[in-house]
Design a protein around this motif. Structure first.
Motif, mmCIF file in Angstrom:
data_model
loop_
_atom_site.group_PDB
_atom_site.id
_atom_site.type_symbol
_atom_site.label_atom_id
_atom_site.label_comp_id
_atom_site.label_asym_id
_atom_site.label_seq_id
_atom_site.Cartn_x
_atom_site.Cartn_y
_atom_site.Cartn_z
ATOM 1 N N MET A 1 0.828 -1.196 0.000
ATOM 2 C CA MET A 1 0.000 0.000 0.000
ATOM 3 C C MET A 1 0.869 1.255 0.000
ATOM 4 O O MET A 1 0.645 2.155 -0.770
ATOM 5 N N CYS A 2 1.844 1.305 0.854
ATOM 6 C CA CYS A 2 2.646 2.524 0.997
ATOM 7 C C CYS A 2 3.536 2.788 -0.207
ATOM 8 O O CYS A 2 4.051 3.893 -0.369
ATOM 9 N N ARG A 3 3.727 1.797 -1.057
ATOM 10 C CA ARG A 3 4.589 1.951 -2.234
ATOM 11 C C ARG A 3 4.138 3.132 -3.094
ATOM 12 O O ARG A 3 4.969 3.831 -3.669
ATOM 13 N N LEU A 4 2.824 3.351 -3.187
ATOM 14 C CA LEU A 4 2.314 4.481 -3.963
ATOM 15 C C LEU A 4 2.823 5.814 -3.425
ATOM 16 O O LEU A 4 3.017 6.766 -4.161
ATOM 17 N N PHE A 5 3.037 5.891 -2.139
ATOM 18 C CA PHE A 5 3.495 7.124 -1.508
ATOM 19 C C PHE A 5 5.023 7.167 -1.432
ATOM 20 O O PHE A 5 5.648 8.153 -1.775
ATOM 21 N N VAL A 6 5.603 6.062 -0.990
ATOM 22 C CA VAL A 6 7.044 5.991 -0.817
ATOM 23 C C VAL A 6 7.759 6.083 -2.164
ATOM 24 O O VAL A 6 8.852 6.646 -2.268
#
Length: 125
Positions: A1-6
């Protein structure tokens, strides 16, 4: 999930300080690049430079009685609201539509209704 932000371009969260004049008073505002991009987009929709947009936001906010002790936070919230209102369909994604041409009272009323509907207690047993 956080890959989109990170995985986003790190330039987006690099802070930039810009010197501006608000009603003849020199000041500086520090925001992340992402917010500067959005503010420029918002201004372009109404044919305003970034300086003109910030001056108008500061002036109208003051006229509404708001305390802008943290102008940078106010601007971040303006950007978030701009995007949220686009997602809700209240602000067209067509950048050719000026924001000043929109029916602000009707948009604010719809927003209040949506917020009330979300926070209303459920009647389902």
């Amino acid at each position: 999930m956080c890959r989109l932000f990170v995985g986003a371009d790190p330039h987006l969260w690099e802070a930039q300080t810009r010197s501006i004049r608000l009603d003849g008073v020199s000041t500086s505002v520090r925001l992340e690049s992402f917010f500067w991009y959005l503010l420029e987009e918002i201004g372009r929709r109404d044919g305003l430079t970034l300086g003109q947009l910030l001056t108008r936001l500061a002036r109208e906010s003051g006229e509404a009685g708001h305390d802008l002790a943290n102008f940078a936070s106010f601007l971040r919230v303006c950007c978030a609201r701009y995007q949220a209102l686009q997602l809700a369909g209240d602000i067209p994604t067509d950048h050719g539509v000026a924001i000043a041409a929109l029916d602000a009272p009707a948009i604010l009323a719809r927003e209040r209704r949506r917020r009330r509907d979300v926070t209303a207690p459920s009647t389902v047993a």
